[in-house]
Design an enzyme around this catalytic site. Sequence first.
Site, PDB file in Angstrom:
ATOM      1  N   LYS A  68       0.826  -1.227   0.000  1.00  0.00           N
ATOM      2  CA  LYS A  68       0.000   0.000   0.000  1.00  0.00           C
ATOM      3  C   LYS A  68       0.850   1.262   0.000  1.00  0.00           C
ATOM      4  CE  LYS A  68      -4.138  -1.940   2.165  1.00  0.00           C
ATOM      5  NZ  LYS A  68      -3.690  -3.231   2.691  1.00  0.00           N
ATOM      6  N   ILE A  72       5.226  10.262  -2.542  1.00  0.00           N
ATOM      7  CA  ILE A  72       5.641  10.834  -3.828  1.00  0.00           C
ATOM      8  C   ILE A  72       6.467   9.810  -4.602  1.00  0.00           C
ATOM      9  CG2 ILE A  72       5.614  13.192  -2.934  1.00  0.00           C
ATOM     10  CD1 ILE A  72       8.768  13.023  -2.990  1.00  0.00           C
TER      11      ILE A  72
END
Length: 248
Positions: A68, A72
């Site tokens: 998960k 960035i």
Amino acid sequence: MERKKSNLAVSVDVTKSKDFLAIIDAVGPFVCLVKTHVDIIEDFDQSLVQQLQDLSIKHDFVIFEDRKFADIGNTVALQYSSGVHKIANWSHITNAHPVPGPSIISGLSSVGLPLGRGLLLLSEMSTKGALAVGSYTQEAVRMARAHRDFVIGFIAQRTMEGIGMQENTVDKDDFLTLTPGVGLDAKGDAMGQQYRTPRQVILESGCDVIIVGRGIYGKDPGLVDEIRAQAKRYMEAGWEAYQDRVSA
Ligand code: BMP
């Protein structure tokens, strides 16, 4: 899935590598995929990865590290390739939250594409009150369509086929939907998890793969015969629902 006649994925969320490997060896014959959370394993080392890969070959299943990612592009590329776990080296597929936008896919694909890996986007979640709904889900599907070289499907509660598409579009999606929150005996847990049956998930909601954790390994990872029996039970329920869907 076709080769093994199984659309069952087992989620092995235990903290000791001995239990982790014993459960995977027990459920191996019944699964198309094993889902891991390696960051919860207390005695993790690289030999565990080797043993997991050996089991993947022995039992013919795909490895999915449920990492998960949600940061960035530059950070997720480092988290995927490096650190203690070096996920990209051994996990055939992994997943990401679409919340940072398309740059998360670019970051992960810079590492994963050259290795032949694939990505799932979390466009919905199984938990009560999940915020991944409506336009968030639609945008996740659009992001996937724009990156078909690396995104192979979704973690979602229903098929994402056609979501966010204009009416009368002839373009067809070819994404997989893998669905957690599946249980035959319980409706949920005390921490917001919600369960539906394989039939609801596969036949009524059009998903492809059921992901089952505690419904199979229960409370005692030592009960290998019981774990094997539960895996067989879920595999049969999942495949029967799938057969009913494709023949309907
Ligand atoms: P269980 O069947 O024991 O509830 O486990 C479900 C697994 O699927 C967990 O590993 C969890 O992290 C994962 N999961 C989920 O339950 N719901 C989601 O929406 C997304 C998930 O990855």
